[in-house]
Design a protein around this motif. Structure first.
Motif, short mmCIF file in Angstrom:
data_model
loop_
_atom_site.label_atom_id
_atom_site.label_comp_id
_atom_site.label_asym_id
_atom_site.label_seq_id
_atom_site.Cartn_x
_atom_site.Cartn_y
_atom_site.Cartn_z
N PHE A 1 55.42 -23.69 -6.18
CA PHE A 1 56.36 -23.98 -7.55
C PHE A 1 56.40 -25.81 -7.67
O PHE A 1 56.29 -25.99 -6.02
N THR A 2 56.39 -26.19 -8.40
CA THR A 2 56.44 -27.71 -8.61
C THR A 2 58.17 -28.42 -9.16
O THR A 2 57.93 -27.71 -10.83
N ILE A 3 59.16 -29.13 -8.66
CA ILE A 3 59.81 -29.92 -9.32
C ILE A 3 59.58 -30.71 -10.41
O ILE A 3 58.87 -32.03 -9.97
N SER A 4 59.32 -31.03 -11.64
CA SER A 4 58.85 -32.62 -12.25
C SER A 4 60.10 -33.48 -13.51
O SER A 4 61.48 -32.24 -13.74
N ARG A 5 60.01 -33.79 -14.05
CA ARG A 5 61.62 -34.10 -15.21
C ARG A 5 60.59 -35.67 -15.42
O ARG A 5 59.52 -36.29 -15.22
N ASP A 6 61.17 -35.41 -16.57
CA ASP A 6 61.06 -36.49 -17.90
C ASP A 6 62.69 -36.96 -18.22
O ASP A 6 63.26 -36.42 -18.65
N ASN A 7 62.58 -38.71 -17.84
CA ASN A 7 64.10 -38.98 -17.84
C ASN A 7 64.03 -39.55 -19.16
O ASN A 7 65.04 -39.87 -19.49
N ALA A 8 63.05 -39.68 -19.65
CA ALA A 8 63.30 -40.38 -21.74
C ALA A 8 63.56 -39.15 -22.28
O ALA A 8 64.37 -39.32 -23.32
#
Length: 126
Positions: A68-75
């Protein structure tokens, strides 16, 4: 206050991949950190992964590390959970959570997360 909405859950076969999304309402500031938890029928809600919005630091449960990989997109005020090589034991309702406090202490503790989504169902057949 923070409102969280998960999406992307589905019925898949073992070995498949799936990406979950968690959208936060309004503005999400860098001081808010995000996590994913899951709960299978008859079991306690358990920690899956977490990410710091301002530092890019990630944390994983041993059972999902490498898959699993967690990521983000702040925009977009959105956090993702990419799930690869899914196993039947990954079957659960997956919840998104947020906390204003840092992740250095108690990253796996449900009690330290302040806001929760309603969850999205992931079912992995053998």
């Amino acid at each position: 206050q923070v409102q969280l909405v998960e999406s992307g859950g589905a019925l898949v076969q073992a070995g498949d991949s799936l990406r979950l999304s968690c959208a936060a309402s309004g503005r999400t500031f860098s001081s808010y950190n995000m996590g994913w938890f899951r709960q299978a029928p008859g079991k306690e809600r358990e920690f899956v992964a977490a990410i710091s919005w301002n530092g890019g630091t990630t944390y994983y449960a041993d059972s999902v590390r490498g898959r699993f990989t967690i990521s983000r997109d702040n925009a977009k005020n959105t956090v993702y959970l990419q799930m690869n090589s899914l196993k039947p034991e990954d079957t659960a309702i997956y919840y998104c959570a947020a906390r204003a406090t840092g992740l250095r202490f108690g990253v796996r503790s449900r009690e330290l997360y302040d806001y929760w989504g309603q969850g999205t169902q992931v079912t992995v057949s053998s």
